[in-house]
Design a protein around this motif. Structure first.
Motif, PDB file in Angstrom:
ATOM      1  N   UNK A  16     -70.998  -4.968 110.508  1.00  0.00           N
ATOM      2  CA  UNK A  16     -69.593  -4.567 110.563  1.00  0.00           C
ATOM      3  C   UNK A  16     -68.748  -5.101 109.417  1.00  0.00           C
ATOM      4  N   UNK A  17     -69.315  -5.976 108.601  1.00  0.00           N
ATOM      5  CA  UNK A  17     -68.493  -6.741 107.674  1.00  0.00           C
ATOM      6  C   UNK A  17     -69.138  -6.846 106.297  1.00  0.00           C
ATOM      7  N   UNK A  18     -68.336  -6.555 105.259  1.00  0.00           N
ATOM      8  CA  UNK A  18     -68.802  -6.785 103.890  1.00  0.00           C
ATOM      9  C   UNK A  18     -67.625  -7.105 102.984  1.00  0.00           C
ATOM     10  N   UNK A  19     -67.949  -7.680 101.834  1.00  0.00           N
ATOM     11  CA  UNK A  19     -66.968  -8.000 100.804  1.00  0.00           C
ATOM     12  C   UNK A  19     -67.245  -7.126  99.603  1.00  0.00           C
ATOM     13  N   UNK A  20     -66.183  -6.721  98.907  1.00  0.00           N
ATOM     14  CA  UNK A  20     -66.354  -6.012  97.633  1.00  0.00           C
ATOM     15  C   UNK A  20     -65.192  -6.361  96.724  1.00  0.00           C
ATOM     16  N   UNK A  21     -65.476  -6.380  95.440  1.00  0.00           N
ATOM     17  CA  UNK A  21     -64.416  -6.654  94.478  1.00  0.00           C
ATOM     18  C   UNK A  21     -63.252  -5.705  94.707  1.00  0.00           C
ATOM     19  N   UNK A  22     -62.046  -6.238  94.653  1.00  0.00           N
ATOM     20  CA  UNK A  22     -60.863  -5.396  94.790  1.00  0.00           C
ATOM     21  C   UNK A  22     -60.847  -4.403  93.631  1.00  0.00           C
ATOM     22  N   UNK A  23     -60.507  -3.162  93.930  1.00  0.00           N
ATOM     23  CA  UNK A  23     -60.616  -2.080  92.956  1.00  0.00           C
ATOM     24  C   UNK A  23     -59.436  -1.122  93.114  1.00  0.00           C
ATOM     25  N   UNK A  24     -59.229  -0.293  92.112  1.00  0.00           N
ATOM     26  CA  UNK A  24     -58.129   0.682  92.139  1.00  0.00           C
ATOM     27  C   UNK A  24     -58.187   1.568  93.386  1.00  0.00           C
ATOM     28  N   UNK A  25     -59.387   1.868  93.859  1.00  0.00           N
ATOM     29  CA  UNK A  25     -59.522   2.733  95.037  1.00  0.00           C
ATOM     30  C   UNK A  25     -58.975   2.071  96.317  1.00  0.00           C
ATOM     31  N   UNK A  26     -58.738   0.756  96.272  1.00  0.00           N
ATOM     32  CA  UNK A  26     -58.220   0.032  97.433  1.00  0.00           C
ATOM     33  C   UNK A  26     -56.693   0.028  97.504  1.00  0.00           C
ATOM     34  N   UNK A  27     -56.042   0.533  96.475  1.00  0.00           N
ATOM     35  CA  UNK A  27     -54.595   0.413  96.344  1.00  0.00           C
ATOM     36  C   UNK A  27     -53.823   0.837  97.588  1.00  0.00           C
ATOM     37  N   UNK A  28     -54.010   2.053  98.041  1.00  0.00           N
ATOM     38  CA  UNK A  28     -53.230   2.568  99.165  1.00  0.00           C
ATOM     39  C   UNK A  28     -53.437   1.762 100.434  1.00  0.00           C
ATOM     40  N   UNK A  29     -54.681   1.515 100.775  1.00  0.00           N
ATOM     41  CA  UNK A  29     -54.981   0.795 102.019  1.00  0.00           C
ATOM     42  C   UNK A  29     -54.537  -0.664 101.933  1.00  0.00           C
ATOM     43  N   UNK A  30     -54.723  -1.281 100.769  1.00  0.00           N
ATOM     44  CA  UNK A  30     -54.347  -2.687 100.620  1.00  0.00           C
ATOM     45  C   UNK A  30     -52.829  -2.868 100.667  1.00  0.00           C
ATOM     46  N   UNK A  31     -52.097  -1.970 100.004  1.00  0.00           N
ATOM     47  CA  UNK A  31     -50.641  -2.066 100.074  1.00  0.00           C
ATOM     48  C   UNK A  31     -50.152  -1.828 101.504  1.00  0.00           C
ATOM     49  N   UNK A  32     -50.695  -0.830 102.185  1.00  0.00           N
ATOM     50  CA  UNK A  32     -50.284  -0.534 103.560  1.00  0.00           C
ATOM     51  C   UNK A  32     -50.577  -1.723 104.478  1.00  0.00           C
ATOM     52  N   UNK A  33     -51.720  -2.365 104.285  1.00  0.00           N
ATOM     53  CA  UNK A  33     -52.064  -3.531 105.097  1.00  0.00           C
ATOM     54  C   UNK A  33     -51.061  -4.654 104.868  1.00  0.00           C
ATOM     55  N   UNK A  34     -50.717  -4.885 103.607  1.00  0.00           N
ATOM     56  CA  UNK A  34     -49.723  -5.907 103.274  1.00  0.00           C
ATOM     57  C   UNK A  34     -48.371  -5.545 103.882  1.00  0.00           C
ATOM     58  N   UNK A  35     -47.960  -4.312 103.688  1.00  0.00           N
ATOM     59  CA  UNK A  35     -46.650  -3.865 104.160  1.00  0.00           C
ATOM     60  C   UNK A  35     -46.552  -3.934 105.690  1.00  0.00           C
ATOM     61  N   UNK A  36     -47.609  -3.530 106.370  1.00  0.00           N
ATOM     62  CA  UNK A  36     -47.613  -3.540 107.834  1.00  0.00           C
ATOM     63  C   UNK A  36     -47.716  -4.940 108.419  1.00  0.00           C
ATOM     64  N   UNK A  37     -48.135  -5.912 107.604  1.00  0.00           N
ATOM     65  CA  UNK A  37     -48.292  -7.288 108.070  1.00  0.00           C
ATOM     66  C   UNK A  37     -47.305  -8.237 107.403  1.00  0.00           C
ATOM     67  N   UNK A  38     -46.283  -7.663 106.834  1.00  0.00           N
ATOM     68  CA  UNK A  38     -45.312  -8.445 106.061  1.00  0.00           C
ATOM     69  C   UNK A  38     -44.773  -9.659 106.828  1.00  0.00           C
ATOM     70  N   UNK A  39     -44.321  -9.473 108.037  1.00  0.00           N
ATOM     71  CA  UNK A  39     -43.756 -10.586 108.804  1.00  0.00           C
ATOM     72  C   UNK A  39     -44.820 -11.635 109.112  1.00  0.00           C
ATOM     73  N   UNK A  40     -45.995 -11.191 109.461  1.00  0.00           N
ATOM     74  CA  UNK A  40     -47.093 -12.106 109.767  1.00  0.00           C
ATOM     75  C   UNK A  40     -47.493 -12.931 108.535  1.00  0.00           C
ATOM     76  N   UNK A  41     -47.578 -12.296 107.385  1.00  0.00           N
ATOM     77  CA  UNK A  41     -48.033 -12.963 106.163  1.00  0.00           C
ATOM     78  C   UNK A  41     -46.949 -13.816 105.509  1.00  0.00           C
ATOM     79  N   UNK A  42     -45.714 -13.403 105.632  1.00  0.00           N
ATOM     80  CA  UNK A  42     -44.596 -14.061 104.933  1.00  0.00           C
ATOM     81  C   UNK A  42     -44.489 -15.551 105.254  1.00  0.00           C
TER      82      UNK A  42
END
Length: 181
Positions: free
Chosen positions: A9-35
């Motif tokens: 269920x779990x793997x790591x991969x170098x962050x890449x341009x293809x991750x942009x949309x999902x990574x930004x959305x994850x950050x944005x949706x977790x803003x209060x939690x991460x801040x």
């Protein structure tokens, strides 16, 4: 490109341009939690900010100074783990990480961090892995404690967060300690 399968269920991969949309959305949706514990969250307000992060991460990796990998759990990005700094002169890898709130409690970060530790010691031949966490961030501090790191001390007033200036607790593990486990 660095890709490492941890389990089914779990793997790591170098962050890449293809991750942009999902990574930004994850950050944005977790803003209060991460801040609460991550100063960069308030400077990541649009996809272009995440694009800059990805570009800087790719350069860091190309220069052999660090590495950032997305944590992919059940097909979705759950967070990021990486080497904030690879200190080749002194043989020290500095690990940093963050995880979206909905992915906590599955052991994801412990597994991801353990994987980077193995990589640092076995592949990069580092002498030490270091993790720093805000002293009040008990969830982040639990990772090195769970993995058998030694608490080495406290750096006073070293990071400015939205809540004020915080101390960092420093954890370390030496290669011979890793090999002994």
């Amino acid at each position: 490109m660095f890709t490492y399968t941890i389990d089914d269920e779990l793997y790591l991969k170098l962050v890449d341009d293809s991750d942009l949309g999902e990574l930004f959305a994850l950050t944005d949706n977790n803003r209060e939690h991460l801040r609460e514990w991550l100063a960069w969250v308030d400077q990541t307000t649009k996809p272009e900010d995440t694009a800059q992060y990805i570009k800087a991460s790719k350069q860091l990796y190309a220069d052999s100074k660090g590495m950032n990998a997305v944590i992919v759990f059940r097909g979705h990005i759950a967070g990021v783990v990486g080497y904030n700094l690879l200190d080749w002169k002194n043989g020290v890898a500095h690990i940093g990480y963050w995880l979206a709130e909905s992915y906590q409690g599955f052991g994801i970060m412990t597994k991801a961090t353990s994987t980077l530790m193995a990589h640092a010691f076995d592949q990069l031949n580092m002498n030490k892995v270091e993790i720093r966490a805000a002293s009040g961030n008990t969830r982040s501090r639990a990772i090195p404690e769970r993995l058998g790191f030694t608490e080495e001390g406290t750096l006073r007033a070293v990071e400015r967060l939205s809540s004020g200036v915080v101390d960092h607790t420093v954890y370390g593990m030496l290669q011979d300690e890793w090999l002994a486990t």
